[in-house]
Scaffold this motif. Structure first.
Motif, PDB file in Angstrom:
ATOM      1  N   LEU A 145       0.642  -1.349  -0.118  1.00 45.84           N
ATOM      2  CA  LEU A 145       0.012   0.130   0.062  1.00 45.84           C
ATOM      3  C   LEU A 145       0.884   1.218  -0.109  1.00 45.84           C
ATOM      4  N   GLN A 146       1.896   1.184   0.750  1.00 48.38           N
ATOM      5  CA  GLN A 146       2.991   2.309   0.813  1.00 48.38           C
ATOM      6  C   GLN A 146       3.412   2.620  -0.707  1.00 48.38           C
ATOM      7  N   LYS A 165      -7.727   7.286  -5.637  1.00 51.36           N
ATOM      8  CA  LYS A 165      -6.741   6.971  -6.634  1.00 51.36           C
ATOM      9  C   LYS A 165      -6.543   5.637  -7.363  1.00 51.36           C
ATOM     10  N   ASN A 166      -6.857   4.783  -6.399  1.00 51.80           N
ATOM     11  CA  ASN A 166      -6.628   3.168  -6.784  1.00 51.80           C
ATOM     12  C   ASN A 166      -7.966   2.412  -7.043  1.00 51.80           C
ATOM     13  N   GLU A 181       1.007   4.613  -2.780  1.00 49.21           N
ATOM     14  CA  GLU A 181       1.149   5.701  -2.291  1.00 49.21           C
ATOM     15  C   GLU A 181       2.311   6.585  -3.190  1.00 49.21           C
ATOM     16  N   GLN A 182       3.220   6.151  -3.419  1.00 49.49           N
ATOM     17  CA  GLN A 182       4.303   6.540  -4.245  1.00 49.49           C
ATOM     18  C   GLN A 182       3.929   6.628  -5.400  1.00 49.49           C
ATOM     19  N   ASP A 183       4.774   7.377  -6.405  1.00 53.95           N
ATOM     20  CA  ASP A 183       4.349   7.464  -7.950  1.00 53.95           C
ATOM     21  C   ASP A 183       5.224   6.568  -8.697  1.00 53.95           C
ATOM     22  N   ASN A 210      -8.843   4.067  -1.168  1.00 50.34           N
ATOM     23  CA  ASN A 210      -8.025   5.157  -1.808  1.00 50.34           C
ATOM     24  C   ASN A 210      -8.770   5.345  -3.424  1.00 50.34           C
TER      25      ASN A 210
END
Length: 124
Positions: A40-41, A75-76, A44-46, A73
């Motif tokens: 998951l981390q 974004k996901n 979060e990064q690109d 999230n």
């Protein structure tokens, strides 16, 4: 396909090694995580992740919980997730799809089927 990566989330490093070897031999870039939190981390990064290979049977936070957290999230929400699991009993595929996976493949993995699924998502 070279711009998008596959994120492998699996607690067994042997599985990660084998999947990376197959994908890298097809010029598919990979990231990996051995815990749900680490996976998951990374999301979060690109990292330009185009698809996630999610092991279902993991300690601490299993694949179902990880998919739910990933989908929480915005974004996901549309990020393709392929559930990868040794669970191949009647109803397991449906359980993975209900949890938010886009597709399912059971272990031992049929490499051609997996590559077809990944290419389907990365070529979109």
């Amino acid at each position: 396909m070279e711009h998008k990566q596959v994120l492998i989330i699996d607690d067994d490093t042997r599985n990660i090694f084998a999947l990376k070897a197959v994908l890298n031999s097809r010029n598919i870039a990979c990231l990996s995580a051995t815990t749900a939190a680490e996976g998951l981390q990374l999301l979060e990064q690109d990292h330009q992740v185009g698809v996630v290979l999610m092991d279902i049977m993991m300690p601490d936070m299993d694949g179902y919980e990880t998919i739910a957290a990933l989908r929480a999230n915005t974004k996901n929400r549309r990020l393709p997730v392929i559930a990868v699991t040794a669970q191949a009993m009647v109803g397991d595929r449906e359980k993975c799809l209900e949890a938010g996976a886009d597709n399912y493949i059971s272990k031992p993995i049929d490499v051609d089927v997996l590559l077809a699924q990944i290419q389907q998502y990365l070529s979109v």
